[in-house]
Scaffold this active site. Structure first.
Site, PDB file in Angstrom:
ATOM      1  CB  SER A 107      -0.254  -0.195   1.088  1.00  0.00           C
ATOM      2  OG  SER A 107      -1.860   1.147   1.275  1.00  0.00           O
ATOM      3  N   GLY A 108       0.943   2.317  -1.012  1.00  0.00           N
ATOM      4  CA  GLY A 108       1.026   3.216  -0.805  1.00  0.00           C
ATOM      5  C   GLY A 108       2.686   3.236  -1.219  1.00  0.00           C
ATOM      6  CB  THR A 112      -4.040   3.152  -7.384  1.00  0.00           C
ATOM      7  OG1 THR A 112      -4.794   2.505  -6.014  1.00  0.00           O
ATOM      8  CG2 THR A 112      -5.183   3.854  -8.337  1.00  0.00           C
ATOM      9  CG  ASN A 157      -1.707   4.793  -1.060  1.00  0.00           C
ATOM     10  OD1 ASN A 157      -2.128   6.472  -1.082  1.00  0.00           O
ATOM     11  ND2 ASN A 157      -2.263   4.480  -1.326  1.00  0.00           N
ATOM     12  CB  SER A 160      -4.975   2.761   0.615  1.00  0.00           C
ATOM     13  OG  SER A 160      -4.409   1.636   0.336  1.00  0.00           O
ATOM     14  CB  SER A 161      -6.748   0.329  -4.239  1.00  0.00           C
ATOM     15  OG  SER A 161      -6.236   1.055  -5.246  1.00  0.00           O
ATOM     16  N   GLY A 387      -1.264  -5.446  -2.327  1.00  0.00           N
ATOM     17  CA  GLY A 387       0.206  -6.038  -1.822  1.00  0.00           C
ATOM     18  C   GLY A 387       0.517  -6.814  -0.736  1.00  0.00           C
ATOM     19  CD  GLU A 389      -2.402  -4.720   3.739  1.00  0.00           C
ATOM     20  OE1 GLU A 389      -3.266  -5.753   4.245  1.00  0.00           O
ATOM     21  OE2 GLU A 389      -3.476  -4.230   2.251  1.00  0.00           O
TER      22      GLU A 389
END
Length: 1137
Positions: A107-108, A112, A157, A160-161, A387, A389
């Protein structure tokens, strides 16, 4: 000439990690750092792109960059995400290979944004056109919608998605986009009810409260203050750099472009508001008479407002929060919920409501962007998924996410090795087996159908009796204790005597990216994802159409006692489908790396990047790539780049490129074991060999540059000398010419002066002679003029005297005539006065006699008779005057003579009314039966359309003709006339509107007392015949257009193909005749006429909204109809002045 650069030119660090020498983790990180410090955020590992998040805007994504990478070889330019996107697009377009682009990272890391860049590049390089541009715009605008509802601010992020997204973009044979299909995976719905510290809920909640208008918030019963809603965290409600109000407007615009109707958009916002209201519902305990606790709602205001938004009875939802009904076969048991259970039910409803809304949004977007053509499509898939985590507190969500990343890592290794092996086989190079870590054992630990963790979790959830997270952990300890990648306090791999970091309620899995500690708390509940049936049934009872669609299991007639599949089972099936889909496509990889945790530019945290490099397996990827040959290149560019290193190949090689490369390598004495010849490429085993070639090329280029400089300087000096020599000759020639010109000019000037003096003396002498001659001639002329003047003046005096004498005679005669006339006038006036005096005296005498004789009769009633006589004379004068000033016989003439006397006011008004009625009767008496029927139709048209439709005023002056085609007389329509049994009341040509493109097709429209017939204009063949009882209503707009929709009754035989959308120049007449037929028929209901600028038309199985708007005049002020999307036809009506 176009200058082509290479991946190896002007290189900062190493552009392709396969060429890194020496290869180690430290050198790998140092190369990334060096390129990152110089704003080179992209690096290759063969065909894999490593993307570093710069946390700022860079000027490397401009339209010029798009054109630079368009149709270029992958290694031709410096590393860029556009190169990978272009390679994938060209392979799909030219080689007919389906592609997929896998974007991974934590994330980050910029996943995206990477997916947006890929889609924007493909949109920029594919074809143009109105339909193609519309499809591209819809595909691109689906991103803001999904980001608003599926993204949130986290500690890592700001955007973040919180869901996985896989989009299949479909192309035609030309490479133009036709549409797409989006699949979503595991939305983090627990975020709806609870967010970790420093994080926010999903963006849409904050965007709605910040950007919606006051009227919209009032309709949704919301306030702008975030603190009024329990589901919204306040410590991070406002994010720097995010404008929620502007983003809300962007989302609304994007939803309209994608194809959402206004009512659908309003329904979505109502559901979002309902989730916020749901979070404000709180419960209090209440003791029942049997001693059990029961929950009650504290403040019912939020519950009431939520029920009003969703159209649910408040009592139904209130009971669902207080009781739970359990059904088993034929028995029903109702139990009360305590406060904790009520809060669980509330949060479960909120999570399910938002999760199902998000799934519906994805489905609705897919309906709009799906490809319309039924032919085979080429497909490019873009996977943007969460991704790996590793948090301080890892739960069920992190377990599922990491399982998905294990599967992606497995397919990545398999496809990379397969691609490497296929290239060696294709080129005829001997293949050597590559040793690598196979994470299939970890995937089997999680997904095995018998002893896998997910299978045991499902088994524990379905087991009767007391089921808790602890019992699940005990089962894991029993079955997985021997597994080398599983650790817990009771397993043999934990070494718990020395490992104090492993609590009792946790287990640890050795993933390919490292060890992750999972806390089992919440595993069972999150896997069950249980929503009480009472809440589902309460939602299904809502009057809100979207709510009823989201909770189909709440239908009482379709009660299913079977337990729904668990969240883990659903996700495992989705991942399996995804893996199967990816294996059918050619993969392209983008590995995203986050340089620091501060979300700041120019900061490279080595420990963080090292961790990501390890768990992404990048070093292993480089080793796999270098296990065979580190570098490979086709013969043509290889020969073009290194041909200056050999005298036999420089400057031009005339034979095949492979032969030239063989000559080049033999001349350079490169050891044979360092390279191999393939069918179309040369393979170099060690990067040192490539760097040796590059160093020799650099030295050769320097020698060539020195030679070019020497030759150029010699040419420049020789050219300068020749120019000076030529210039000296030219200067000498010009000087000699100048000296001779000066001498000639001096002689010429002297000659001119002598000539001028001589000509002047001669001219002055001649002038004196001419002046003397002229003075003599002027004297003679003056004397003659004076003599002629004297004679003229004497003659003038004589003529004036003669004229004066004639004028005197005339004046004397005029005075005499005037005197005679005045004398005669006085005589005539005296005579007239005497005659008038005699008449007056006689009249007075006669009056005196009459008065003396009749005085006795007038004394009694003289006043009344005089009054009656006076009134009679006034009335006689009034009627005679009215006769002369009578208005015309036209019934629409409103003129009437003015009233002469006040006492005649009532008579005057009554006469006007009587006269108007009389002339109307006279006018009506002239009507024939046909004309009378026409005026009755005109009157009915006025009642229907007056002040309701802008087209009506222009139709008043046009008579209703009915049969515009003269169908009974025209031989062209003889066959069509014979097929119609009844009398044709109206025959006209109309346009039948096509739903697909909004264009019209000419049809013959026949109306009889029993049916409506549509026939082909050219052949006269009957296309449709609709009995009038099957027509339920007619819809028209308020504008000046001629569009109308014949709506058919549902279930009738005529309604199989749907309603008819037609356009006619005689709209008013057609609708009026339809309405009159319905009004006069006793066996059916009167036809309903709906006048609105927006109505629905049923086309087969789909309902399409027809929307009328006013626009600028185009195409000769004609009405235009366009299809905006699958569910909207927009009719543009020119604005009338």
């Amino acid at each position: 000439m176009e200058v082509k650069t290479s991946l190896l030119d002007n290189m900062i660090g190493v552009g392709d990690m396969v060429l890194l020498e020496p290869l180690s983790e430290d050198s790998f990180l140092e190369n990334l750092r060096k390129r990152f410090d110089h704003n080179e955020i992209y690096t290759y590992i063969g065909s894999v792109v490593i993307s570093m998040n710069p946390y700022r805007s860079l000027p490397i994504f401009t339209p010029d960059k798009v054109e630079e990478y368009r149709n270029r070889n992958f290694y031709e330019l410096s590393p860029h995400i556009y190169a990978l996107a272009d390679e994938a697009y060209r392979s799909l377009r030219d080689q007919d290979k389906d592609q997929c682009i896998l974007i991974t990272g934590e994330s980050g890391a910029g996943k995206t944004e990477a997916s947006k860049l890929v889609m924007s590049y493909v949109a920029a390089v594919c074809g143009k056109g109105q339909e193609v541009n519309k499809v591209k715009e819809q595909l691109l605008q689906s991103n803001p919608v999904l980001e608003a509802f599926g993204n949130a601010k986290t500690v890592r992020n700001d955007n973040s998605s919180r869901f996985g997204k896989y989009m299949d973009i479909e192309f035609d044979f030309k490479g133009d986009p036709l549409g797409g299909v989006i699949s979503n995976y595991l939305l983090e719905k627990s975020r709806v009810v609870k967010q970790p510290r420093g994080e926010r809920n999903f963006h849409i909640f904050y965007q709605l409260l910040s950007g919606a208008s006051d009227d919209t918030l009032e309709k949704l019963k919301l306030h702008r203050d975030f603190s009024k809603y329990n589901y919204l965290s306040l410590d991070s409600a406002v994010v720097s750099g995010l404008d929620d109000a502007a983003n809300f407007r962007t989302v609304r615009n994007a939803m309209e472009i994608v194809g959402f109707m206004e009512d659908e958009l309003q329904s979505v916002l109502e559901l979002v508001a309902a989730v916020l209201k749901l979070g404000n519902i709180e419960f209090k305990p209440e003791l029942r008479c049997n001693g059990t606790d029961e929950s009650r709602i504290k403040d019912k205001n939020d519950l009431k407002e939520m029920c009003e938004l969703l159209g649910i009875e408040q009592s139904v939802l209130e009971r669902a929060f207080s009781y739970r009904t359990v059904e088993a076969k034929m028995e029903k048991v109702s139990t009360t919920l305590n406060v904790a259970q009520a809060y669980y039910a509330r949060d479960a409803l909120a999570k399910n409501l938002y999760s199902r809304l998000f799934s519906w949004l994805v489905t609705r977007i897919n309906e709009s962007i799906k490809a319309q053509a039924k032919t085979r499509h080429k497909v490019m898939g873009v996977l943007d998924i969460y991704g790996f985590e590793i948090f301080e507190d890892n739960s069920f969500e992190q377990f599922i996410i990491n399982y998905c990343n294990e599967k992606l890592q497995q397919i990545f290794i398999e496809l990379t090795l397969r691609e490497e092996q296929e290239e060696y086989v294709r080129e005829g190079i001997e293949w050597t087996n590559i040793e690598y870590f196979n994470n299939a054992i970890i995937c089997d630990l999680i997904e095995n159908n018998q002893n896998g963790i997910l299978a045991m979790l499902d088994e524990e959830c379905l087991r009767p009796g007391t089921v808790t997270d602890e019992t699940f952990l005990d089962k894991l300890n029993t079955i997985c204790a021997e597994h080398q990648h599983f650790e817990s306090r009771l397993s043999k791999n934990s070494k718990f005597l020395t490992d104090h970091s492993l609590p009792h309620s946790c287990f640890r899995i050795q993933h390919y990216a490292g060890k992750v500690l999972y806390r089992v708390e919440g595993f069972v509940d999150k896997n069950n994802d249980l929503l009480y049936r009472d809440l589902s049934q309460a939602m299904y009872k809502a009057n809100h159409s979207l709510i009823k669609h989201l909770f189909p299991e709440g239908n009482p007639s379709k009660v299913n006692l079977k337990r729904p599949p668990t969240a883990g089972f659903q996700f495992r099936a989705s991942v399996a489908t995804l893996m199967k889909n990816l294996q059918t496509k050619n993969p392209n990889y983008i590995r995203c790396i986050k340089p620091n945790d501060k979300k700041a530019a120019h900061i490279f945290t080595e420990s963080l990047v090292r961790h990501q490099v390890r768990y992404l397996g990048l070093m292993e990827n480089v080793r796999v790539r270098r296990a065979g040959y580190a570098f490979r290149q086709t013969y043509e560019p290889c020969l073009e780049r290194y041909k200056m290193l050999c005298k036999r190949t420089w400057p031009h090689w005339r034979g095949p490129a492979r032969d030239g490369v063989e000559v080049l390598m033999a001349d350079l004495q490169v050891p044979a074991e360092e390279f191999s010849y393939g069918r179309s490429k040369i393979f170099i085993r060690n990067p040192r060999t490539l760097f040796f070639l590059e160093e020799r090329r650099r030295q050769c280029l320097q020698d060539l540059a020195t030679l070019i400089q020497k030759i150029y300087r010699g040419w420049k000096c020789r050219t300068h000398f020749l120019l000076l020599k030529k210039s000296q000759i030219v200067v000498a020639a010009w000087y000699r010419r100048y000296a001779q010109q000066k001498k000639y000019q001096k002689i010429k000037s002297a000659t001119t002066v002598v000539q001028s003096y001589t000509r002047g003396w001669q001219a002055r002498k001649l002038l004196r002679e001419l002046k003397h001659q002229k003075r003599c001639e002027e004297a003679v002329t003056t004397i003659a003029a004076y003599w002629h003047g004297t004679q003229a003046r004497m003659e003038l005096r004589r003529l004036k005297q003669e004229a004066l004498n004639k004028l005197a005679v005339t004046v004397i005669w005029a005075y005499w005539q005037g005197t005679k006339a005045r004398r005669e006038l006085r005589r005539l006036k005296e005579e007239a006065r005497r005659k008038h005096a005699v008449a007056v005296i006689w009249a007075y005498w006669q009056g005196l006699k009459v008065r003396r004789e009749y005085r006795k009769f007038f004394r009694a009633n003289a006043g009344r008779k005089i009054y009656e006589f006076t009134i009679q004379r006034i009335m006689q004068k009034y009627f005679l005057g009215l006769k002369n000033t009578m208005p015309s016989m036209s019934p629409i003439d409103k003129n009437w003579p003015a009233r002469p006397y006040l006492f005649l006011d009532g008579v005057h008004t009554e006469l006007r009314r009587i006269f108007h009625l009389w002339r109307c009767k006279k006018y009506r008496s002239q009507f024939t039966e046909e004309r009378k029927a026409v005026y009755e139709e005109k009157l009915e048209a006025s009642e229907i359309f007056k002040d309701k439709k802008a087209l009506y005023p222009s139709s008043v002056s046009q008579p209703f003709k009915g049969d515009y085609l003269e169908i009974s007389k025209n031989p062209k329509y003889q066959k069509l006339n014979s097929t119609v049994d009844e009398k044709v009341l109206l025959a006209d040509v109309v346009n039948k509107i096509n739903r697909a493109n909004g264009k019209g097709t000419a049809r013959i429209f026949l109306l009889t007392k029993k049916s409506v017939v549509l026939a082909d204009q050219k052949t006269g063949q009957v296309k449709a015949s609709v009995p009038l009882p099957d027509v339920s209503s007619v819809s028209v707009s308020t504008q000046s257009d001629g569009f109308f929709a014949l709506k058919l009754k549902e279930g009738s035989a005529s309604a199989v193909k749907g309603d008819f959308l037609l356009s006619s120049e005689h709209l008013i007449e057609i609708i009026t005749k339809l309405h009159r037929i319905g009004a006069t028929a006793a066996d059916r209901e009167q036809l309903n006429i709906d006048i609105s600028d927006e109505f629905l038309v049923q086309f087969k199985q789909d309902k399409v909204c027809v929307k009328f708007i006013q626009g600028a005049p185009k195409n000769g002020n004609s009405v235009s109809c366009k299809r905006k999307n699958n569910r909207l036809l927009e009719v543009s009506v020119p604005t009338t002045a």
